[in-house]
Write a protein that holds these residues in place. Sequence first.
Motif, PDB file in Angstrom:
ATOM      1  N   VAL A 160      -2.342   0.414  -5.676  1.00 12.74           N
ATOM      2  CA  VAL A 160      -1.428  -0.602  -5.152  1.00 12.74           C
ATOM      3  C   VAL A 160      -0.385   0.108  -4.296  1.00 12.74           C
ATOM      4  CG1 VAL A 160      -1.728  -2.129  -7.147  1.00 12.74           C
ATOM      5  CG2 VAL A 160       0.177  -0.494  -7.113  1.00 12.74           C
ATOM      6  N   LEU A 161       0.313  -0.663  -3.479  1.00 12.46           N
ATOM      7  CA  LEU A 161       1.442  -0.133  -2.728  1.00 12.46           C
ATOM      8  C   LEU A 161       2.570   0.222  -3.690  1.00 12.46           C
ATOM      9  CD1 LEU A 161       1.294  -2.789   0.067  1.00 12.46           C
ATOM     10  CD2 LEU A 161       1.390  -0.352   0.569  1.00 12.46           C
ATOM     11  N   GLN A 162       3.212   1.354  -3.451  1.00 11.81           N
ATOM     12  CA  GLN A 162       4.292   1.782  -4.340  1.00 11.81           C
ATOM     13  C   GLN A 162       5.419   0.763  -4.386  1.00 11.81           C
ATOM     14  OE1 GLN A 162       5.336   5.866  -3.884  1.00 11.81           O
ATOM     15  NE2 GLN A 162       7.156   5.729  -5.175  1.00 11.81           N
ATOM     16  N   GLY A 163       5.642   0.060  -3.275  1.00 11.75           N
ATOM     17  CA  GLY A 163       6.695  -0.941  -3.233  1.00 11.75           C
ATOM     18  C   GLY A 163       6.467  -2.096  -4.190  1.00 11.75           C
ATOM     19  N   PHE A 164       5.203  -2.373  -4.530  1.00 16.04           N
ATOM     20  CA  PHE A 164       4.925  -3.460  -5.474  1.00 16.04           C
ATOM     21  C   PHE A 164       5.480  -3.132  -6.852  1.00 16.04           C
ATOM     22  CE2 PHE A 164       2.237  -5.779  -8.521  1.00 16.04           C
ATOM     23  CZ  PHE A 164       2.438  -7.071  -8.061  1.00 16.04           C
ATOM     24  N   ILE A 165       5.527  -1.863  -7.195  1.00 10.94           N
ATOM     25  CA  ILE A 165       6.069  -1.442  -8.490  1.00 10.94           C
ATOM     26  C   ILE A 165       7.563  -1.152  -8.394  1.00 10.94           C
ATOM     27  CG2 ILE A 165       5.946   0.309 -10.306  1.00 10.94           C
ATOM     28  CD1 ILE A 165       2.982   0.651  -9.637  1.00 10.94           C
ATOM     29  N   ASP A 166       7.949  -0.359  -7.406  1.00 16.22           N
ATOM     30  CA  ASP A 166       9.328   0.125  -7.326  1.00 16.22           C
ATOM     31  C   ASP A 166      10.345  -0.956  -6.977  1.00 16.22           C
ATOM     32  OD1 ASP A 166       8.245   2.558  -7.853  1.00 16.22           O
ATOM     33  OD2 ASP A 166       8.712   3.458  -5.908  1.00 16.22           O
ATOM     34  N   ASN A 167       9.945  -1.925  -6.162  1.00 18.87           N
ATOM     35  CA  ASN A 167      10.911  -2.879  -5.614  1.00 18.87           C
ATOM     36  C   ASN A 167      11.049  -4.164  -6.428  1.00 18.87           C
ATOM     37  OD1 ASN A 167      11.203  -1.020  -3.550  1.00 18.87           O
ATOM     38  ND2 ASN A 167       9.826  -2.092  -2.157  1.00 18.87           N
ATOM     39  N   TYR A 168      10.427  -4.215  -7.586  1.00 21.76           N
ATOM     40  CA  TYR A 168      10.486  -5.425  -8.411  1.00 21.76           C
ATOM     41  C   TYR A 168      11.894  -5.631  -8.969  1.00 21.76           C
ATOM     42  CZ  TYR A 168       9.116  -8.864 -11.924  1.00 21.76           C
ATOM     43  OH  TYR A 168       8.998 -10.006 -12.683  1.00 21.76           O
ATOM     44  N   GLN A 169      12.440  -6.822  -8.723  1.00 24.04           N
ATOM     45  CA  GLN A 169      13.798  -7.154  -9.153  1.00 24.04           C
ATOM     46  C   GLN A 169      13.825  -8.227 -10.241  1.00 24.04           C
ATOM     47  OE1 GLN A 169      16.156  -8.133  -5.652  1.00 24.04           O
ATOM     48  NE2 GLN A 169      15.025  -6.636  -4.423  1.00 24.04           N
ATOM     49  N   GLY A 170      12.708  -8.422 -10.915  1.00 26.51           N
ATOM     50  CA  GLY A 170      12.654  -9.391 -11.993  1.00 26.51           C
ATOM     51  C   GLY A 170      12.020 -10.713 -11.609  1.00 26.51           C
ATOM     52  N   TYR A 171      11.684 -10.870 -10.339  1.00 29.70           N
ATOM     53  CA  TYR A 171      11.007 -12.084  -9.896  1.00 29.70           C
ATOM     54  C   TYR A 171      10.052 -11.738  -8.764  1.00 29.70           C
ATOM     55  CZ  TYR A 171      14.874 -11.889  -6.544  1.00 29.70           C
ATOM     56  OH  TYR A 171      15.790 -11.473  -5.616  1.00 29.70           O
ATOM     57  N   TYR A 172       9.009 -12.533  -8.630  1.00 31.52           N
ATOM     58  CA  TYR A 172       7.887 -12.182  -7.760  1.00 31.52           C
ATOM     59  C   TYR A 172       8.258 -12.058  -6.287  1.00 31.52           C
ATOM     60  CZ  TYR A 172       3.474 -12.527  -5.265  1.00 31.52           C
ATOM     61  OH  TYR A 172       2.433 -12.304  -4.406  1.00 31.52           O
ATOM     62  N   GLY A 173       9.168 -12.895  -5.802  1.00 30.30           N
ATOM     63  CA  GLY A 173       9.513 -12.860  -4.392  1.00 30.30           C
ATOM     64  C   GLY A 173      10.031 -11.527  -3.916  1.00 30.30           C
ATOM     65  N   SER A 174      10.495 -10.685  -4.842  1.00 25.95           N
ATOM     66  CA  SER A 174      11.021  -9.378  -4.461  1.00 25.95           C
ATOM     67  C   SER A 174       9.918  -8.387  -4.109  1.00 25.95           C
ATOM     68  CB  SER A 174      11.891  -8.814  -5.584  1.00 25.95           C
ATOM     69  OG  SER A 174      11.151  -8.664  -6.788  1.00 25.95           O
ATOM     70  N   VAL A 175       8.655  -8.717  -4.431  1.00 20.48           N
ATOM     71  CA  VAL A 175       7.572  -7.763  -4.170  1.00 20.48           C
ATOM     72  C   VAL A 175       6.393  -8.377  -3.427  1.00 20.48           C
ATOM     73  CG1 VAL A 175       8.126  -6.209  -6.068  1.00 20.48           C
ATOM     74  CG2 VAL A 175       6.622  -8.169  -6.490  1.00 20.48           C
TER      75      VAL A 175
END
Length: 362
Positions: free
Chosen positions: A225-240
């Motif tokens: 997966v893209l690293q941003g999908f894991i690292d950028n998660y802010q508790g809700y789906y729209g953040s990733v």
Amino acid sequence: MTKLTNALIASALLSTAMWTVPVFAADPGSASAGSGESMRDVTSGDFKAGRAKPITTPKLTDEDNRAAPLTDEKTAVKSYGIVGRSADGKVIKIEPSEALRELIIKELNAPANGAEGGPRKTEDPGLGEGEAGRQVFGTDDREQVKNTKTYPFSAIGYLEAKSKTGYGSCSATLIGPRTVLTAAHCLYSHEDKDWLSDYLFVPGLNGSTADDAPFGAFTYESAYVLQGFIDNYQGYYGSVIPWDLGIVTLKQDVGTNLGWLGYANYDDLGDFTANLVGYPGDKPMGTMWKASCEVHAENIAPEYFQYDCDTFPGSSGSSVYAYDNNSKQRIITGVNVAESPEANTAVRLNAANVQWINSLYK
């Protein structure tokens, strides 16, 4: 249909050059109808039809509009790193290539705009009539694909994986001899903060028993997966959502016989007819269904587009493809990842995403 605000998308990576479909079928991005020869898996996984429940399709809500646009160059580049897990449990991390790094930096602040161009409103001649939480708009116009052994349906499959709570299912598509494209949320769970495991790809599945898998079930070598999908998660789906793309590399060369779909970035992607084929969970288990709908330029953003093709949990990871009348190929332009009351959403295969996929192509 209304489109999401630009704030939904956490970065702005718009390509400025048309990605040309390669001439040779072995090149990343080009389509192949395969040899047409029948095959069975030689490294069969333990596939037991009916044990998986469709993985819930993420829902976009008003909360998602709070996602702040990503403007930090370092974070943007890091988000396109590769994070993976091999079948033997090894963690894989690969930094973005220099070519991808330069592309991200160049296009980080590119303006969003739809355009008149791309594949346009061309129907897929292979999707003839009769061959082919709910998110269905109006009348359900999905059609069952009854002959899944023929291309392009032989290249589309049921993807199963094991989580901490049991088995889940998504849809996925061959885009190379051993490369399968799907959604990242079909491979990694934010709820569990962990990878799923035991991925199995079942091309052309057409029913509720293992005997309905005409080509068998294929085990994986690695998943990414893209690293941003894991690292950028802010508790809700729209953040990733911008990074909700996943790749599964199979142990066996499946596509040489069964074929694969092409994929590309169209810088001038405008109005086009979208085709979505997969395994929605509200239909009989293991049956393949297709839907077609129009995607309008006004609903196309740099990193996503929206449409009213009907979907259901289990459709996550389905490729959204267009029939390119110039190349006579089926070209994936996005991956179905999310739903909302107004529309369903695909991550767009923009230039950065195509470059990322190319780096994993086998």
